[in-house]
Design an enzyme around this catalytic site. Structure first.
Site, PDB file in Angstrom:
ATOM      1  N   ASP A   1       0.871  -1.162   0.000  1.00  0.00           N
ATOM      2  CA  ASP A   1       0.000   0.000   0.000  1.00  0.00           C
ATOM      3  C   ASP A   1       0.915   1.219   0.000  1.00  0.00           C
ATOM      4  O   ASP A   1       2.071   1.158   0.433  1.00  0.00           O
ATOM      5  CB  ASP A   1      -0.925  -0.009   1.217  1.00  0.00           C
ATOM      6  N   TRP A   2       0.402   2.327  -0.478  1.00  0.00           N
ATOM      7  CA  TRP A   2       1.245   3.503  -0.703  1.00  0.00           C
ATOM      8  C   TRP A   2       1.796   4.034   0.627  1.00  0.00           C
ATOM      9  O   TRP A   2       1.050   4.522   1.471  1.00  0.00           O
ATOM     10  CB  TRP A   2       0.436   4.565  -1.429  1.00  0.00           C
TER      11      TRP A   2
END
Length: 762
Positions: free
Chosen positions: A230-231
């Site tokens: 995930d970012w």
């Protein structure tokens, strides 16, 4: 197109290190000299959120126009894999038109608590339903040459502290509740990518969790794609790569690449680990580009808008409908009062990373006016402001309009400030100003239908007290206004059934005392009793059960046959007839639940294992046949460390919700069951319950005539007292002296037994 193996063999360490970390916010690194292109990733999953040319990476609202399809909280209620596959295919068309290679979605995290701010992006509280819908969405998307990124793996069930909180979950709960939706999607649709979650699981960040990313995802399920973070989820890129992460996103301006190359040079990271990750990115890049080439065909936004409208209607849940109050007659009756700002300013999508700039938006008010033009008068008043502030003038105006009207349709719901990615909700009540207005309107005109717009469930009992009908539209996408008009006027049917339970009070939810936990930890203390599994096991009253939803027609169920071809195999075929017993065409969701009647482990009262959405003309009947496999009868056995089916009686029930079961049949399985391996930490009772183990223990103690050996004889009281003690402790307090060699031989003899003695009641 480049050859992935050849390219990997010719790449430098620096190039491989760059390949496994993003080049920018939304792109991977290419290798120009080897012909390796970069990939473009984009947020989803309810529309393509491609950043507009020149937009800042932090501006999530400056994006290219795209179709805003209904969110997962809506499509989860469709119970329609074929519909999800259609949506996935449409999204692939738009991805290709916008130059997107990988769409970030779908989200299959379980709705553990109705307070989770991101519940609008997830399908269900049930993993079988969520997994089947996700697999269909992925299949549709990837058939169009665009990769899916299944998210967020795993146990990402709250927004509070999501980047640092550790989800404390036992393995059985993970295996039975929080993993299966991912497993069904991975094994059934083979997504190009899986995205790991921000949170830690039992103390280890998901991005660094080798058991999660390698042992389970790849070892148990055979995943062959790449794992992306995930970012901003990666704290230690070296540890993450070793654990099984392949791509860190977004780009870190070369810092991660330098750290990885430095670790290889220093010997703290093997080049083989780097090659493994780089090879997966190369294979995915080659496969995705081969799937669609460089073409960027125009998307058919008109067709997609029609699909979005149909999907919104198929996902809408009619919760109550007193005496057939709906549908309304478009050509007869007096003035129709439309009250509520949501009718004019629709809430149709969630906030945060899945926010889409829609191609077009239709308000329900405009659609209703157009649908009854020249036949009924429609009068609108907002009634309240979307910021929740009280307005006596708007209230008075609404009461005046309601008094003069024959029928009232009120649009109530939540605004984006009340539920979004990044924070959890504080309650599941509708805003007080809306409930106050509803009570006041009902006092002057009781002929009210309420339309709800919300991403997570809201308490409905206060609404139903004053409304003749309640229609849950969720966040139904850009065409939901048209779908509302279609349903209210009977052009379309409300096709949805609840994918999550609506409780009578937030405190009834099983996670209530453990949500959201402390800043560092959240205990999943309810274990596998999530959603209807808890409400049904506890016999707790609910506002509306899992699977519930009304139609404009009625359905009957008959002639159930549950057949087991071979009792020694945990497989069954369930067949039954569904009949439309009403006067118009419609659809129902036939749901199959399984109960282990003789379970030795604690298991839910019933669990959804199969379903089928059936569309029937008035008076039509159809035979439905569904297959149950070994997993449908199994539980995760922590003692055997595997899925286990116990021999005995299982009840198969069929109906329209977890509490509306019309038919049931018992089947008997005589599957073989190997004994649980005994250890010195097994209890004395477990040892003595097996003939071979009891004999082995007695032989090992032949030289000792103490309290333990006497317990095997006539001293039943002593045996009962010590039966729950681990054998290791029993031996420690006795006078028998068993050598290590004797203990090893005893264990081998005890575990050589092929089957345990019969267990009473099974």
């Amino acid at each position: 197109m480049f050859d992935p193996s050849d390219a990997l063999s010719r790449m430098t360490v620096d190039e491989k290190a760059a390949l496994v970390t993003g080049a920018s916010m939304w792109t991977t690194a290419g290798v120009e000299r080897l012909g390796v292109p970069s990939l473009v990733l984009s947020d989803g999953p309810h529309g393509v959120r491609r950043a507009a040319e020149g937009a800042s990476s932090s501006d999530i609202y400056r994006t290219e126009p795209a179709t805003a399809f209904p969110t997962a909280c809506a499509t989860g209620s469709s119970w329609d894999p074929a519909l999800l596959e259609e949506i996935g295919a449409a999204l692939a068309d738009e991805c290709r038109a916008l130059g997107v290679d990988v769409l970030l979605g779908p989200g299959v995290n379980i709705k553990r608590s109705p307070l989770c701010g991101r519940n609008f992006e997830y399908f269900s509280e049930d993993p079988v339903l969520a997994g089947r819908l996700a697999a269909a969405w992925i299949s549709g998307l990837q058939r169009g040459g665009v990769g899916a990124s299944l998210k967020h793996f795993a146990a990402n069930n709250q927004e509070t502290g999501r980047m640092r909180v550790s989800a404390e979950v036992d393995e059985r709960t993970l295996r039975e509740i929080y993993f299966p939706a991912f497993e069904i999607a991975v094994t059934g649709a083979r997504p190009a990518s899986v995205m790991c979650s921000y949170n830690a699981i039992n103390g280890t960040p998901a991005a660094e969790h080798e058991w999660l990313l390698t042992n389970v995802l790849r070892g148990d399920w055979g995943f062959e794609g790449f794992v992306v973070s995930d970012w901003g989820a990666v704290g230690d890129p070296v540890a993450s790569l070793r654990a099984g992460l392949d791509l860190e996103m977004p780009g870190t301006r070369g810092r991660t690449a330098a750290a990885l190359a430095g670790a290889v040079a220093a010997g703290t990271l093997s080049e083989a680990d780097l090659d493994r990750a780089a090879g997966r990115i190369l294979r995915a890049t080659a496969d995705l580009r081969a799937g669609h080439g460089q073409d960027r065909p125009a998307a058919d936004f008109g067709r997609h808008d029609d699909l979005a409208r149909r999907a919104a209607a198929e996902s809408a849940v009619l919760l109550t409908n007193e005496n057939g109050f709906l549908p309304l007659d478009p050509g007869r009756g007096g003035t129709l009062a439309v009250i509520g700002e949501f009718a004019h300013t629709p809430r149709f999508q969630g906030g945060g990373s899945s926010h889409v700039r829609p191609v077009r938006v239709r308000a329900a008010l405009d659609e209703l006016v157009a649908a009854v033009a020249g036949r009924r008068e429609v009068v609108f008043t907002p009634g309240f402001t979307l910021d929740g502030a009280a307005s006596p003038a708007l209230r008075d105006e609404a009461l005046g309009v309601a008094t003069a009207a024959e029928t009232v349709v009120m649009f109530l719901g939540l605004n984006e400030a009340q539920e979004s990615e990044g924070f959890d909700r504080e309650s599941i009540d509708l805003p007080a100003v809306q409930l106050d207005l509803l009570r006041a309107v009902a006092a002057v005109n009781p002929r009210i239908a309420v339309v709800l717009s919300n991403g997570g469930v809201v308490l409905t009992r206060h609404v139903e007290r004053h409304a003749r009908a309640v229609l849950e539209m969720w966040l139904g996408g850009q065409a939901s206004g048209g779908a509302v008009a279609d349903i209210l006027l009977g052009v379309a049917e409300p096709g949805g059934r609840l994918a999550e339970t609506i409780p009578l009070a937030l405190s009834d939810n099983p996670s209530y005392v453990n949500f959201p936990g402390t800043p560092d930890q959240v205990l999943y203390g309810e274990r596998h009793y999530v959603g209807y599994r808890w409400y049904d096991k506890a016999g707790r009253e609910v506002a509306h059960p899992f699977g519930h939803g009304l139609s404009y027609t009625t359905f009957g169920y008959s002639d159930l046959r549950a057949e087991v071809p071979d009792p020694a195999r945990a497989e069954a075929t369930v067949a039954f007839t569904v009949t439309n017993t009403g006067g118009r065409a419609g659809s129902d969701v036939a749901q199959v639940y399984v109960t282990d009647v003789d379970a030795s482990a604690d298991r839910p009262e019933r669990e959804l294992k199969a379903f089928r959405k059936v569309r029937l003309a008035a008076g039509e009947s159809r035979r439905v046949e569904l297959r149950l496999t070994e997993r449908d009868f199994a539980f995760w056995d922590v003692r055997r460390n595997r899925w286990t089916v116990e021999p005995g009686t299982f009840r198969v029930a069929v109906g329209a919700s977890s509490r509306d079961l019309r038919l049931s049949a018992d089947i008997d399985l005589a599957v073989p069951l190997s004994p649980v391996p005994l250890t010195l930490d097994s209890t004395l009772g477990e040892w003595t319950a097996r003939r071979a183990a009891r004999d082995a223990l007695q032989r090992a103690m032949t030289d000792g005539d103490d309290r333990i050996s006497r317990a095997f004889g006539a001293d039943e009281a002593l045996l009962s007292m010590v039966a729950s003690m681990p054998l290791r402790r029993v031996l420690a307090i006795g006078t028998a002296d068993i050598s290590d060699d004797a203990a090893t031989a005893m264990l081998e003899q005890a575990n050589a037994e092929g089957r345990p003695d019969p267990v009473p009641g099974r």
